[in-house]
Scaffold this motif. Structure first.
Motif, PDB file in Angstrom:
ATOM      1  N   GLY A   1      -8.850   1.464  13.826  1.00 44.44           N
ATOM      2  CA  GLY A   1      -9.920   0.440  14.251  1.00 44.44           C
ATOM      3  C   GLY A   1      -8.640  -0.197  13.536  1.00 44.44           C
ATOM      4  O   GLY A   1      -9.108  -1.376  13.124  1.00 44.44           O
ATOM      5  N   GLY A   2      -7.500  -0.413  12.597  1.00 40.95           N
ATOM      6  CA  GLY A   2      -7.085  -1.620  12.282  1.00 40.95           C
ATOM      7  C   GLY A   2      -7.377  -1.964  11.337  1.00 40.95           C
ATOM      8  O   GLY A   2      -8.684  -1.445  10.189  1.00 40.95           O
ATOM      9  N   GLY A   3      -7.032  -3.412  10.860  1.00 45.64           N
ATOM     10  CA  GLY A   3      -7.149  -3.846   8.849  1.00 45.64           C
ATOM     11  C   GLY A   3      -8.414  -3.840   8.889  1.00 45.64           C
ATOM     12  O   GLY A   3      -9.601  -3.636   8.072  1.00 45.64           O
ATOM     13  N   GLN A   4      -9.911  -4.276  10.153  1.00 45.22           N
ATOM     14  CA  GLN A   4     -10.405  -4.313  10.117  1.00 45.22           C
ATOM     15  C   GLN A   4     -11.855  -3.443  10.510  1.00 45.22           C
ATOM     16  O   GLN A   4     -12.666  -3.803   9.573  1.00 45.22           O
ATOM     17  CB  GLN A   4     -11.170  -5.708  11.201  1.00 45.22           C
ATOM     18  N   GLY A   5     -11.055  -2.791  10.939  1.00 47.25           N
ATOM     19  CA  GLY A   5     -12.202  -1.349  11.535  1.00 47.25           C
ATOM     20  C   GLY A   5     -11.835  -0.939  10.288  1.00 47.25           C
ATOM     21  O   GLY A   5     -12.643   0.545  10.887  1.00 47.25           O
ATOM     22  N   TYR A   6     -11.066   0.268   9.745  1.00 44.66           N
ATOM     23  CA  TYR A   6     -10.834   0.936   8.937  1.00 44.66           C
ATOM     24  C   TYR A   6     -11.593   1.673   7.935  1.00 44.66           C
ATOM     25  O   TYR A   6     -12.373   0.494   7.076  1.00 44.66           O
ATOM     26  CB  TYR A   6      -9.738   0.735   8.012  1.00 44.66           C
ATOM     27  N   ARG A   7     -12.287   2.965   8.102  1.00 46.54           N
ATOM     28  CA  ARG A   7     -13.112   3.449   7.285  1.00 46.54           C
ATOM     29  C   ARG A   7     -12.638   4.490   7.181  1.00 46.54           C
ATOM     30  O   ARG A   7     -12.324   5.862   7.452  1.00 46.54           O
ATOM     31  CB  ARG A   7     -14.720   3.708   7.935  1.00 46.54           C
ATOM     32  N   ALA A   8     -12.012   5.207   5.349  1.00 48.52           N
ATOM     33  CA  ALA A   8     -11.668   6.670   4.999  1.00 48.52           C
ATOM     34  C   ALA A   8     -12.279   7.209   5.159  1.00 48.52           C
ATOM     35  O   ALA A   8     -11.967   8.274   5.871  1.00 48.52           O
ATOM     36  CB  ALA A   8     -12.105   5.831   3.409  1.00 48.52           C
ATOM     37  N   SER A   9     -13.349   7.552   5.139  1.00 45.40           N
ATOM     38  CA  SER A   9     -14.476   9.107   5.248  1.00 45.40           C
ATOM     39  C   SER A   9     -14.541   9.339   6.797  1.00 45.40           C
ATOM     40  O   SER A   9     -13.912   9.971   7.742  1.00 45.40           O
ATOM     41  CB  SER A   9     -16.038   8.825   5.369  1.00 45.40           C
TER      42      SER A   9
ATOM     43  N   ILE B   1       0.965  -0.735  -0.222  1.00 47.57           N
ATOM     44  CA  ILE B   1       0.125  -0.098   0.170  1.00 47.57           C
ATOM     45  C   ILE B   1       0.777   1.036   0.448  1.00 47.57           C
ATOM     46  O   ILE B   1       0.298   2.477  -0.772  1.00 47.57           O
ATOM     47  CB  ILE B   1      -0.594   0.172   1.450  1.00 47.57           C
ATOM     48  N   ALA B   2       1.727   1.505   0.488  1.00 45.79           N
ATOM     49  CA  ALA B   2       2.837   2.068   0.678  1.00 45.79           C
ATOM     50  C   ALA B   2       3.547   2.749  -0.313  1.00 45.79           C
ATOM     51  O   ALA B   2       4.142   3.818  -0.398  1.00 45.79           O
ATOM     52  CB  ALA B   2       4.316   1.924   1.920  1.00 45.79           C
ATOM     53  N   THR B   3       4.339   2.072  -1.026  1.00 46.59           N
ATOM     54  CA  THR B   3       4.596   1.543  -2.736  1.00 46.59           C
ATOM     55  C   THR B   3       3.728   1.819  -3.482  1.00 46.59           C
ATOM     56  O   THR B   3       3.341   3.278  -4.472  1.00 46.59           O
ATOM     57  CB  THR B   3       5.196   0.940  -2.925  1.00 46.59           C
ATOM     58  N   ARG B   4       2.143   1.724  -3.760  1.00 46.69           N
ATOM     59  CA  ARG B   4       1.408   2.571  -4.818  1.00 46.69           C
ATOM     60  C   ARG B   4       0.928   3.970  -4.350  1.00 46.69           C
ATOM     61  O   ARG B   4       0.777   4.529  -5.048  1.00 46.69           O
ATOM     62  CB  ARG B   4       0.080   1.564  -4.430  1.00 46.69           C
ATOM     63  N   LEU B   5       1.158   4.389  -3.208  1.00 51.16           N
ATOM     64  CA  LEU B   5       1.319   6.045  -2.807  1.00 51.16           C
ATOM     65  C   LEU B   5       2.153   6.489  -2.641  1.00 51.16           C
ATOM     66  O   LEU B   5       1.591   8.001  -2.726  1.00 51.16           O
ATOM     67  CB  LEU B   5      -0.160   5.618  -1.140  1.00 51.16           C
ATOM     68  N   GLY B   6       2.990   6.039  -2.747  1.00 50.65           N
ATOM     69  CA  GLY B   6       4.359   6.713  -2.792  1.00 50.65           C
ATOM     70  C   GLY B   6       4.689   7.460  -0.966  1.00 50.65           C
ATOM     71  O   GLY B   6       4.761   8.889  -0.598  1.00 50.65           O
ATOM     72  N   ARG B   7       4.494   6.802  -0.609  1.00 47.49           N
ATOM     73  CA  ARG B   7       4.468   6.808   1.271  1.00 47.49           C
ATOM     74  C   ARG B   7       5.025   6.008   2.168  1.00 47.49           C
ATOM     75  O   ARG B   7       5.511   5.261   1.539  1.00 47.49           O
ATOM     76  CB  ARG B   7       2.886   6.867   2.183  1.00 47.49           C
ATOM     77  N   ALA B   8       6.114   6.282   3.527  1.00 53.29           N
ATOM     78  CA  ALA B   8       6.611   5.817   3.905  1.00 53.29           C
ATOM     79  C   ALA B   8       5.783   4.272   4.898  1.00 53.29           C
ATOM     80  O   ALA B   8       4.577   4.883   5.105  1.00 53.29           O
ATOM     81  CB  ALA B   8       7.143   5.861   5.492  1.00 53.29           C
ATOM     82  N   PRO B   9       6.019   3.559   4.860  1.00 50.76           N
ATOM     83  CA  PRO B   9       5.527   1.913   6.027  1.00 50.76           C
ATOM     84  C   PRO B   9       4.557   1.994   6.892  1.00 50.76           C
ATOM     85  O   PRO B   9       3.439   1.801   6.946  1.00 50.76           O
ATOM     86  CB  PRO B   9       6.296   0.419   5.567  1.00 50.76           C
ATOM     87  N   SER B  10       5.243   3.230   7.166  1.00 49.66           N
ATOM     88  CA  SER B  10       5.031   3.429   9.245  1.00 49.66           C
ATOM     89  C   SER B  10       4.284   4.731   8.534  1.00 49.66           C
ATOM     90  O   SER B  10       2.930   4.119  10.028  1.00 49.66           O
ATOM     91  CB  SER B  10       6.516   4.483  10.104  1.00 49.66           C
ATOM     92  N   THR B  11       3.521   5.567   7.705  1.00 50.49           N
ATOM     93  CA  THR B  11       2.578   6.446   8.103  1.00 50.49           C
ATOM     94  C   THR B  11       1.664   5.983   7.518  1.00 50.49           C
ATOM     95  O   THR B  11       0.899   5.846   8.172  1.00 50.49           O
ATOM     96  CB  THR B  11       3.405   7.694   6.771  1.00 50.49           C
ATOM     97  N   ILE B  12       1.305   3.936   6.942  1.00 52.96           N
ATOM     98  CA  ILE B  12       0.308   3.496   6.938  1.00 52.96           C
ATOM     99  C   ILE B  12      -0.121   2.622   7.955  1.00 52.96           C
ATOM    100  O   ILE B  12      -1.376   2.702   8.484  1.00 52.96           O
ATOM    101  CB  ILE B  12       0.350   2.839   5.392  1.00 52.96           C
ATOM    102  N   SER B  13       0.974   2.137   8.464  1.00 52.18           N
ATOM    103  CA  SER B  13       0.784   1.631  10.086  1.00 52.18           C
ATOM    104  C   SER B  13       0.591   2.647  10.953  1.00 52.18           C
ATOM    105  O   SER B  13      -0.923   2.083  11.762  1.00 52.18           O
ATOM    106  CB  SER B  13       1.910   0.854  10.511  1.00 52.18           C
ATOM    107  N   ARG B  14       0.947   3.472  11.041  1.00 45.14           N
ATOM    108  CA  ARG B  14       0.264   4.766  12.187  1.00 45.14           C
ATOM    109  C   ARG B  14      -1.339   4.969  11.909  1.00 45.14           C
ATOM    110  O   ARG B  14      -1.891   5.303  12.299  1.00 45.14           O
ATOM    111  CB  ARG B  14       1.444   6.009  12.048  1.00 45.14           C
TER     112      ARG B  14
END
Length: 386
Positions: free
Chosen positions: A103-111, A84-97
């Motif tokens: 809510g983590g991978g199960q509860g994540y909602r973009a809006s 995901i980080a590579t797709r967005l051109g972001r650091a993996p730590s940014t996506i992890s935080r």
């Protein structure tokens, strides 16, 4: 009794309110745009003391809503954090935080994540007067001495030239007074401002433009010498009457170059009384420091010819409904309202009291004089003519 429904305004409507308020329009006029009473508009503007809050904006480094939607789709697709980080051109730590906070991978909602990020970003900046309580005490003391925020800021710049911790703009002082949520200055200090208001008003707010009367044989301000117009030399004065209750008046005289103020007590505002007082007062100054007098078209100067014959001082008159042509005098009359509020009887003040008020104003630093005082500049002129 049926409770009135609370009125809500959209952000676009609020932006329009602030735009009209900055232009100097009245609350009533602004309220008419929304077919509402002025109190509903005042409620919005008064929350921040009539000072428009700074528009919020996102950091260019923050994740955008579209990026968060991409994260959400990628999680559903089973992609790893590094992918995901590579797709967005972001650091993996940014996506992890981002996932951990929302809510983590199960509860994540973009809006939902985007809205929470916007709310978490609210970090009100602590104003300088809160951080530096010693500076706040200095400002408070000067306000109680009836100094304006602009005079205080200018004085601080000179008095603490080498100490940046003791510098502050007049806007900081105004905001600290009108926005009490800052907790920097007490609200009671508002009463020491020249014009005590619940909200800060635009500089473009409508001012008095009445024509106070018609008199004959006036000499237009356009014929005033260039040396008076550009304030090149001292000796050119502006005059007016400061009005009180019961028909009471005070003559106010301001020297254009130095902004030096003199106040003259008068028993009434009829032309004979005013001109007699002006003739008597003119004898107190050297002729080199009293060459001309500019007045508005009030009937109190109907006998202006008699004044000129007695003193050899020329009188010039502003154009009808152009009080700003005697700007120094108009501004000074505004300062005097701190000492003589509208609606009080001015006849009770002795000439000695008027002299004391004039002395205090003449000893205030003025921005237009480079924060020198009118007294300093005027006494220099006296020394040069002596």
């Amino acid at each position: 009794m049926k409770q009135r429904r609370r009125i809500y305004y959209t952000e676009i409507q609020k932006a329009l309110m602030w735009e009209r308020w900055r232009k100097g329009e009245s609350l009533q006029h602004i309220a008419q745009l929304f077919d509402r009473n002025h109190s509903s508009v005042q409620r919005i503007l008064a929350e921040t003391g009539g000072i428009q809050p700074a528009q919020r904006h996102r950091s260019r480094l923050a994740l955008t809503l579209s990026e968060r939607e991409e994260i959400s789709r990628s999680i559903v697709a089973g992609l790893s954090i590094r992918s995901i980080a590579t797709r967005l051109g972001r650091a993996p730590s940014t996506i992890s935080r981002e996932l951990t906070r929302n809510g983590g991978g199960q509860g994540y909602r973009a809006s939902q994540a985007d809205q929470l990020a916007w709310e978490r970003a609210r970090r009100p900046k602590v104003c300088k007067l809160v951080r530096n309580r010693a500076l706040a005490r200095v400002v408070s003391d000067k306000l109680q001495m009836l100094w304006s925020p602009e005079q205080i800021a200018g004085w601080l710049k000179h008095a603490y030239a080498v100490n940046k911790d003791y510098k502050g703009s007049h806007e900081t002082i105004y905001r600290s007074l009108y926005i009490q949520a800052r907790g920097a200055l007490k609200k009671e200090l508002l009463e020491h401002l020249r014009r005590s208001r619940a909200m800060r008003r635009s500089r473009h707010h409508t001012q008095k433009t009445d024509d106070h009367g018609r008199i004959c044989d006036t000499v237009s301000i356009s014929e005033r010498p260039a040396t008076a117009e550009d304030r090149a030399i001292p000796g050119h004065w502006e005059g007016d009457l400061l009005c009180g209750s019961e028909g009471s008046q005070i003559v106010t005289l301001v020297e254009r170059q130095t902004r030096y103020l003199m106040l003259v007590k008068i028993a009434s505002k009829d032309s004979e009384t005013v001109v007699n007082a002006l003739i008597k007062h003119a004898c107190k100054l050297p002729q080199e420091l009293y060459k001309s007098l500019t007045w508005d078209r009030g009937s109190e100067m109907a006998e202006h010819k008699r004044f000129t014959v007695a003193t050899d001082i020329k009188v010039y008159f502003c154009d009808p409904q152009h009080p700003w042509q005697r700007g120094s005098n108009e501004n000074t009359n505004g300062l005097l309202r701190q000492y003589f509020p509208k609606g009080i009887d001015l006849s009770v003040y002795s000439q000695a009291k008027l002299n004391a008020v004039a002395r205090q104003l003449n000893e205030r630093p003025r921005k237009t004089l480079g924060f020198d005082t009118p007294a300093e500049r005027f006494h220099q002129s006296v020394a040069l003519t002596g």
